[in-house]
Motif scaffolding. Structure first.
Motif, PDB file in Angstrom:
ATOM      1  N   ARG A 110      -7.617   6.598  -0.333  1.00  0.00           N
ATOM      2  CA  ARG A 110      -7.794   6.952   1.087  1.00  0.00           C
ATOM      3  C   ARG A 110      -8.051   5.704   1.920  1.00  0.00           C
ATOM      4  O   ARG A 110      -7.481   5.532   3.005  1.00  0.00           O
ATOM      5  N   GLY A 111      -8.886   4.811   1.396  1.00  0.00           N
ATOM      6  CA  GLY A 111      -9.195   3.555   2.094  1.00  0.00           C
ATOM      7  C   GLY A 111      -7.952   2.714   2.349  1.00  0.00           C
ATOM      8  O   GLY A 111      -7.786   2.125   3.425  1.00  0.00           O
ATOM      9  N   VAL A 112      -7.059   2.677   1.348  1.00  0.00           N
ATOM     10  CA  VAL A 112      -5.804   1.921   1.490  1.00  0.00           C
ATOM     11  C   VAL A 112      -4.919   2.571   2.551  1.00  0.00           C
ATOM     12  O   VAL A 112      -4.381   1.906   3.451  1.00  0.00           O
ATOM     13  N   MET A 113      -4.771   3.900   2.472  1.00  0.00           N
ATOM     14  CA  MET A 113      -3.820   4.605   3.342  1.00  0.00           C
ATOM     15  C   MET A 113      -4.276   4.627   4.803  1.00  0.00           C
ATOM     16  O   MET A 113      -3.455   4.671   5.716  1.00  0.00           O
ATOM     17  N   GLU A 114      -5.586   4.570   5.033  1.00  0.00           N
ATOM     18  CA  GLU A 114      -6.070   4.631   6.413  1.00  0.00           C
ATOM     19  C   GLU A 114      -5.802   3.347   7.186  1.00  0.00           C
ATOM     20  O   GLU A 114      -5.985   3.288   8.398  1.00  0.00           O
ATOM     21  N   LYS A 115      -5.349   2.307   6.480  1.00  0.00           N
ATOM     22  CA  LYS A 115      -4.966   1.061   7.170  1.00  0.00           C
ATOM     23  C   LYS A 115      -3.609   1.200   7.840  1.00  0.00           C
ATOM     24  O   LYS A 115      -3.209   0.343   8.624  1.00  0.00           O
ATOM     25  N   TYR A 116      -2.872   2.257   7.489  1.00  0.00           N
ATOM     26  CA  TYR A 116      -1.522   2.446   8.018  1.00  0.00           C
ATOM     27  C   TYR A 116      -1.541   3.607   9.020  1.00  0.00           C
ATOM     28  O   TYR A 116      -1.708   4.764   8.621  1.00  0.00           O
ATOM     29  N   TYR A 152     -13.951  13.646   1.997  1.00  0.00           N
ATOM     30  CA  TYR A 152     -13.980  12.616   0.956  1.00  0.00           C
ATOM     31  C   TYR A 152     -14.049  13.237  -0.435  1.00  0.00           C
ATOM     32  O   TYR A 152     -14.741  14.224  -0.653  1.00  0.00           O
ATOM     33  N   GLY A 153     -13.302  12.626  -1.365  1.00  0.00           N
ATOM     34  CA  GLY A 153     -13.363  13.047  -2.765  1.00  0.00           C
ATOM     35  C   GLY A 153     -12.458  14.209  -3.123  1.00  0.00           C
ATOM     36  O   GLY A 153     -12.384  14.601  -4.270  1.00  0.00           O
ATOM     37  N   GLU A 154     -11.728  14.777  -2.168  1.00  0.00           N
ATOM     38  CA  GLU A 154     -10.859  15.918  -2.507  1.00  0.00           C
ATOM     39  C   GLU A 154      -9.395  15.552  -2.261  1.00  0.00           C
ATOM     40  O   GLU A 154      -9.070  14.778  -1.372  1.00  0.00           O
ATOM     41  N   SER A 155      -8.537  16.106  -3.091  1.00  0.00           N
ATOM     42  CA  SER A 155      -7.103  15.819  -2.910  1.00  0.00           C
ATOM     43  C   SER A 155      -6.267  17.097  -2.905  1.00  0.00           C
ATOM     44  O   SER A 155      -5.048  17.029  -2.860  1.00  0.00           O
ATOM     45  N   LEU A 196       6.850   1.856   4.105  1.00  0.00           N
ATOM     46  CA  LEU A 196       5.814   1.255   4.942  1.00  0.00           C
ATOM     47  C   LEU A 196       4.747   0.555   4.089  1.00  0.00           C
ATOM     48  O   LEU A 196       4.167  -0.445   4.500  1.00  0.00           O
ATOM     49  N   LEU A 197       4.501   1.068   2.904  1.00  0.00           N
ATOM     50  CA  LEU A 197       3.459   0.493   2.035  1.00  0.00           C
ATOM     51  C   LEU A 197       3.936  -0.738   1.267  1.00  0.00           C
ATOM     52  O   LEU A 197       3.127  -1.419   0.645  1.00  0.00           O
ATOM     53  N   TYR A 198       5.263  -0.974   1.278  1.00  0.00           N
ATOM     54  CA  TYR A 198       5.807  -2.092   0.485  1.00  0.00           C
ATOM     55  C   TYR A 198       5.687  -3.382   1.265  1.00  0.00           C
ATOM     56  O   TYR A 198       6.033  -3.417   2.441  1.00  0.00           O
ATOM     57  N   PRO A 199       5.208  -4.495   0.695  1.00  0.00           N
ATOM     58  CA  PRO A 199       4.681  -4.638  -0.678  1.00  0.00           C
ATOM     59  C   PRO A 199       3.152  -4.615  -0.767  1.00  0.00           C
ATOM     60  O   PRO A 199       2.588  -4.399  -1.817  1.00  0.00           O
ATOM     61  N   TYR A 200       2.458  -4.854   0.381  1.00  0.00           N
ATOM     62  CA  TYR A 200       1.000  -5.083   0.284  1.00  0.00           C
ATOM     63  C   TYR A 200       0.242  -3.811  -0.067  1.00  0.00           C
ATOM     64  O   TYR A 200      -0.724  -3.841  -0.826  1.00  0.00           O
ATOM     65  N   GLY A 201       0.676  -2.674   0.490  1.00  0.00           N
ATOM     66  CA  GLY A 201       0.022  -1.414   0.167  1.00  0.00           C
ATOM     67  C   GLY A 201       0.152  -1.081  -1.308  1.00  0.00           C
ATOM     68  O   GLY A 201      -0.777  -0.536  -1.926  1.00  0.00           O
ATOM     69  N   HIS A 202       1.305  -1.418  -1.904  1.00  0.00           N
ATOM     70  CA  HIS A 202       1.515  -1.161  -3.333  1.00  0.00           C
ATOM     71  C   HIS A 202       0.545  -1.973  -4.184  1.00  0.00           C
ATOM     72  O   HIS A 202       0.025  -1.482  -5.194  1.00  0.00           O
ATOM     73  N   GLU A 203       0.313  -3.231  -3.774  1.00  0.00           N
ATOM     74  CA  GLU A 203      -0.625  -4.074  -4.527  1.00  0.00           C
ATOM     75  C   GLU A 203      -2.017  -3.452  -4.523  1.00  0.00           C
ATOM     76  O   GLU A 203      -2.728  -3.472  -5.534  1.00  0.00           O
ATOM     77  N   GLU A 204      -2.421  -2.901  -3.373  1.00  0.00           N
ATOM     78  CA  GLU A 204      -3.756  -2.294  -3.271  1.00  0.00           C
ATOM     79  C   GLU A 204      -3.817  -0.967  -4.018  1.00  0.00           C
ATOM     80  O   GLU A 204      -4.819  -0.665  -4.680  1.00  0.00           O
ATOM     81  N   LEU A 205      -2.750  -0.142  -3.913  1.00  0.00           N
ATOM     82  CA  LEU A 205      -2.742   1.150  -4.610  1.00  0.00           C
ATOM     83  C   LEU A 205      -2.799   0.955  -6.123  1.00  0.00           C
ATOM     84  O   LEU A 205      -3.396   1.759  -6.841  1.00  0.00           O
ATOM     85  N   ALA A 206      -2.160  -0.112  -6.604  1.00  0.00           N
ATOM     86  CA  ALA A 206      -2.080  -0.338  -8.058  1.00  0.00           C
ATOM     87  C   ALA A 206      -3.460  -0.527  -8.691  1.00  0.00           C
ATOM     88  O   ALA A 206      -3.639  -0.267  -9.882  1.00  0.00           O
ATOM     89  N   VAL A 207      -4.439  -0.959  -7.890  1.00  0.00           N
ATOM     90  CA  VAL A 207      -5.771  -1.213  -8.466  1.00  0.00           C
ATOM     91  C   VAL A 207      -6.787  -0.125  -8.114  1.00  0.00           C
ATOM     92  O   VAL A 207      -7.965  -0.238  -8.437  1.00  0.00           O
ATOM     93  N   CYS A 208      -6.356   0.930  -7.449  1.00  0.00           N
ATOM     94  CA  CYS A 208      -7.279   2.020  -7.063  1.00  0.00           C
ATOM     95  C   CYS A 208      -7.789   2.764  -8.301  1.00  0.00           C
ATOM     96  O   CYS A 208      -7.021   3.063  -9.204  1.00  0.00           O
ATOM     97  N   GLU A 209      -9.077   3.091  -8.284  1.00  0.00           N
ATOM     98  CA  GLU A 209      -9.697   3.784  -9.417  1.00  0.00           C
ATOM     99  C   GLU A 209     -10.085   5.230  -9.093  1.00  0.00           C
ATOM    100  O   GLU A 209     -10.420   5.991  -9.983  1.00  0.00           O
ATOM    101  N   ASP A 210     -10.114   5.592  -7.812  1.00  0.00           N
ATOM    102  CA  ASP A 210     -10.434   6.985  -7.458  1.00  0.00           C
ATOM    103  C   ASP A 210      -9.792   7.345  -6.123  1.00  0.00           C
ATOM    104  O   ASP A 210      -9.244   6.478  -5.428  1.00  0.00           O
ATOM    105  N   ILE A 211      -9.873   8.626  -5.756  1.00  0.00           N
ATOM    106  CA  ILE A 211      -9.185   9.144  -4.568  1.00  0.00           C
ATOM    107  C   ILE A 211      -9.695   8.494  -3.290  1.00  0.00           C
ATOM    108  O   ILE A 211      -8.939   8.262  -2.342  1.00  0.00           O
ATOM    109  N   ASP A 212     -10.986   8.147  -3.234  1.00  0.00           N
ATOM    110  CA  ASP A 212     -11.528   7.546  -2.011  1.00  0.00           C
ATOM    111  C   ASP A 212     -10.995   6.134  -1.782  1.00  0.00           C
ATOM    112  O   ASP A 212     -10.833   5.698  -0.644  1.00  0.00           O
ATOM    113  N   GLN A 213     -10.723   5.407  -2.885  1.00  0.00           N
ATOM    114  CA  GLN A 213     -10.104   4.084  -2.738  1.00  0.00           C
ATOM    115  C   GLN A 213      -8.673   4.218  -2.222  1.00  0.00           C
ATOM    116  O   GLN A 213      -8.224   3.412  -1.400  1.00  0.00           O
TER     117      GLN A 213
END
Length: 351
Positions: free
Chosen positions: A265-271, A283-286, A246-263
């Protein structure tokens, strides 16, 4: 072929589908788990399991019991069931069943190579390997110094050989390289399994594509979170994601640049299918993420049994039984260490 499986499926697959649905009826229920959580010691757990399908495997075990013994015997039951189904299967089901074990083979290879790197005894490591992922030359993995040797000496004769083409380098094996190797192998394996299921067509292709896509997406999230703060570059991270899901390909592009867990989360909540998973976390916990993913996976695996005349029930059953063994291991550890207050932290109810 979709819609016409009922005409011919039972000729070769009817008996085994009946067998696997019978096994599925023997999975532990919520009331079983509630009773197990009340146990005071491991002998109580053994006594409760004696009334389930695990009974014959545990009945001759002397006291005092250990958690490893319980897990070992429960895994042995799964292996026996798998071998019985594999013996009875014809093509293409036999190939499908073999694909299910390749993930365990990859884990075993990584376990042996990592253990050897840290100068652990090979026999001790072999005992820790999953029995479904064993192959003839696994003990000789210990002699390999780099990926090229690993492939040339050992893996060229195993089903994993085609997956190694992407990760053969002459670099010495270290912890970082081994982890990259594991994820590269898993990527190649999942893509190959996905293509095989698409070739089968029908309900098998439909249900397995959903289950494998979920697995690919979960791995993408885990790779992203585990590589935050490491020397892995964005391009390297992107290469480890599977080319479907489901994340391929646009979600992968966004995940590749994530710097922390909240980013992440931001990507995954679009799906939408993944919103509920991340809604359970603050927020902030994994820490709770693994359990949330397991719960979602179990839900999808149970749905596989709602349709008939397809092979996904075999995959679903094996995964549900593995989850059950993880549950039993957690409960046994909590009871053995007198940490009963934490017993519900990692138990994923199946039914």
């Amino acid at each position: 072929m979709y819609g016409f499986e009922a005409l011919t499926f039972n000729v070769d697959g009817g008996y085994l589908e009946a067998i696997v649905r019978g096994h599925r009826a023997g999975l532990l229920t919520a009331s079983d788990y509630n009773n197990l959580c009340q146990c005071e010691n491991l002998d109580d757990i053994k006594m409760h399991l004696s009334a389930t399908e695990y009974g014959p495997y545990l009945q001759n075990e002397p006291s005092p019991l250990h958690t490893t013994t319980i897990v070992e015997k429960c895994t042995l039951k799964l292996v026996d069931e798998y071998k019985h189904m594999l013996c009875q299967a014809t093509e293409p089901l036999s190939t499908f069943l073999e694909y299910i074990t390749y993930g365990h083979m990859i884990d075993n290879v990584v376990l042996i190579v990592t253990g050897t790197l840290h100068e652990r005894d090979v026999h001790e490591l072999l005992e820790k390997c999953h029995p479904l992922g064993m192959f003839d030359s696994i003990a000789t993995l210990a002699v390999a110094q780099n990926m090229r040797e690993l492939y040339r000496l050992v893996l060229v004769d195993t089903p994993l050989a085609p997956y190694f083409s992407e990760c053969i380098t002459s670099e010495d094996l270290d912890d970082m390289n081994i982890e990259i190797m594991r994820n590269t192998l898993y990527k190649a394996y999942l893509e190959d399994f996905y293509r095989f299921c698409q070739k089968l067509g029908g309900a098998t292709a439909e249900i397995m594509s959903d289950l494998l896509s979920f697995e690919a997406d979960r791995r993408a999230v885990n790779i992203t979170i585990n590589s935050i703060g490491t020397e892995l570059t964005r391009d390297d991270r992107r290469k480890l994601y599977s080319n479907f899901g489901l994340l391929y390909p646009y979600g992968h592009e966004e995940l590749a640049v994530c710097e922390d867990i909240d980013q992440v989360r931001g990507v995954m909540e679009k799906y939408p299918p993944y919103q509920s998973i991340f809604a359970k976390m603050s927020y902030g916990e994994s820490q709770m993420l693994d359990k949330a993913f397991y719960e979602e996976e179990v839900k999808r695996l149970c749905l596989a049994f709602e349709q008939q005349f397809h092979y996904a029930v075999f995959f679903a059953y094996m995964r549900l039984r593995e989850q059950e063994i993880r549950n039993l291991m957690w409960i046994s550890e909590c009871v053995a260490q007198n940490q009963k207050s934490r017993v519900h932290d990692s138990v994923v109810f199946i039914f």
